[in-house]
Design an enzyme around this catalytic site. Structure first.
Site, mmCIF file in Angstrom:
data_model
loop_
_atom_site.group_PDB
_atom_site.id
_atom_site.type_symbol
_atom_site.label_atom_id
_atom_site.label_comp_id
_atom_site.label_asym_id
_atom_site.label_seq_id
_atom_site.Cartn_x
_atom_site.Cartn_y
_atom_site.Cartn_z
ATOM 1 N N HIS A 106 16.706 -7.113 18.560
ATOM 2 C CA HIS A 106 15.985 -8.346 18.063
ATOM 3 C C HIS A 106 15.011 -8.244 17.237
ATOM 4 C CE1 HIS A 106 18.943 -10.440 20.665
ATOM 5 N NE2 HIS A 106 18.598 -9.496 21.788
ATOM 6 N N GLU A 159 2.203 15.032 16.903
ATOM 7 C CA GLU A 159 1.047 15.992 16.894
ATOM 8 C C GLU A 159 1.688 17.413 16.775
ATOM 9 O OE1 GLU A 159 -2.969 15.635 19.175
ATOM 10 O OE2 GLU A 159 -1.285 16.167 20.464
ATOM 11 N N LYS A 192 -12.547 14.799 16.123
ATOM 12 C CA LYS A 192 -13.706 15.248 17.527
ATOM 13 C C LYS A 192 -14.994 15.506 17.051
ATOM 14 C CE LYS A 192 -9.833 16.202 20.930
ATOM 15 N NZ LYS A 192 -9.421 17.462 21.697
#
Length: 423
Positions: free
Chosen positions: A299, A273, A414
């Site tokens: 792994h 961000e 937003k």
């Protein structure tokens, strides 16, 4: 306490040294002019600490440790830092026996099933929103309030709630009207840089951690930054990221302990961000953060690091002392005799040797590597580590010449959500 090693080329030419010095001076300017207040959070918070401990000492529920559950309602920077520090330190001797719950997402399955594990009659609620209007946080808070309205529960919500927000935010005004305890976030401290403010300090203090030691550890790193200046090893690392951003645009944090899983998530938000931005000339810049846990991800993701595209750097986080002398028993199992070389070895020794072996393998694959070694996990070392990564983020951003502390891309989403839900 914490040792840092770079395994890639650190011979920087004159233009690079000038870039580093310019970045350092920009950071000093940010500190001295108050562009962002996180630089000074390790100091000048005596009043904040006193306020926190006074409230805990005088609150009828917190003073006598009558709560069973601490509920933190917040998202992103309002919760990730606290979760990271608690996960790192949760096995420490001074942690209170309190369950902590982070209510972050509006996923109804996650929310309802999380609340099932909370005894609201013995819960203390912390609502954290810098703006005071974060839609996830306020929506979840409303739902919790609806559950507390039952008069049969006999709950005094005013004594069991604390608000952490900006001064004069809508949430601050509501709190003042209702008589709720409020801790203010400094105006110039953004959410992802706020864990060393009341955002993290208050819930961590409720859990029993020594928040003064947390800040002292951060201040050790702050003093190194001010004393060593552009000569700090961190700036060579930051310059390497900047200089090689087009070719090495993926930065991996490979942490060798499961206790770092939440810390990795905090780092991902901080890095992504802060550095994913457009420059003044509209050029898109940014470095992609990835968090891995060793030895688990040996792994899985390690194969891609070693034989995949050479577009990555790797920072290894290694905990030297786990403080638990657990060993592999001297047991030999039929057909599994080839694993007996580990018998009698401490688990700590094995995982740290795995870290060393992986570092060697990644270096041999010609992938840039650095190592951060932590002697032990405590409030001081964790505070140091938090502040180190915040400074590193600011240093890289200064070299890109971007605003590290805003998030216009997030704000756009937003606004679109508000429009869509208002129809």
């Amino acid at each position: 306490m914490i040792k840092k090693t770079l395994f890639f080329e650190t011979d920087i030419k004159k233009d690079g040294l000038l870039k580093i010095e310019k970045a350092y001076n920009k950071m000093l300017e940010e500190m001295n002019t108050g562009v962002t207040g996180y630089y000074d959070l390790p100091i000048n918070q005596e009043n904040v600490i006193e306020d926190i401990y006074d409230f805990i000492a005088t609150n009828e529920y917190l003073e006598h440790n009558l709560i069973k559950d601490l509920v933190v309602i917040g998202i992103g920077g309002s919760s990730l830092g606290t979760r990271a520090i608690d996960t790192l330190l949760k096995f420490s001797h001074n942690r209170n026996i309190i369950n902590i719950h982070f209510l972050e997402n509006l996923d109804p399955l996650y929310l309802i099933n999380s609340i099932k594990n909370i005894d609201l009659s013995k819960a203390f609620i912390v609502i954290i929103s810098k703006s005071g209007t974060t839609i996830e946080t306020i929506s979840i808070a409303k739902y919790i309030f609806s559950l507390l309205k039952d008069p049969l529960k006999g709950l005094d919500i005013n004594q069991k709630i604390a608000i952490i927000t900006d001064k004069d935010s809508p949430l601050d005004k509501l709190s003042n009207e209702r008589g709720w305890k409020v801790f203010h976030i400094p105006k110039n401290v953004g959410g992802r840089f706020s864990v060393l403010s009341p955002v993290g300090l208050f819930p961590l203090a409720v859990l029993g951690y020594d928040i003064e030691e947390l800040l002292k550890g951060a201040n050790i790193m702050r003093e190194e930054f001010l004393h060593h200046g552009p000569n700090l090893l961190m700036f060579k690392k930051a310059y390497f990221y900047y200089k090689n951003a087009n070719e090495k645009n993926i930065n991996i944090l490979f942490s060798y302990s499961s206790m770092f899983e939440a810390f990795n998530k905090w780092y991902i938000q901080l890095w992504g961000e802060s550095l994913g931005k457009k420059t003044k000339s509209k050029k898109r810049v940014g470095l992609t953060p990835i968090g891995l846990i060793g030895s688990i991800d040996q792994h899985s993701f390690l194969q891609l690091i070693i034989e995949g595209p050479k577009d990555k750097t790797v920072t290894f986080l290694k905990l030297k002392n786990f403080e638990l002398p657990v060993t592999v028993p001297h047991i030999s199992l039929p057909y599994l005799e080839t694993t007996d070389f580990a018998n009698g070895r401490r688990f700590q020794t094995i995982i740290n040797t795995q870290c060393d072996a992986t570092i060697e393998s990644v270096i041999e694959a010609d992938v840039p590597v650095d190592l951060i070694e932590i002697n032990e996990l405590n409030e001081s070392s964790v505070g140091y580590l938090i502040y180190y990564f915040e400074l590193l983020t600011s240093a890289v951003g200064a070299m890109f010449n971007i605003n590290v502390y805003n998030q216009p891309g997030v704000e756009s989403g937003k606004q679109k959500l508000k429009i869509k839900l208002s129809k």
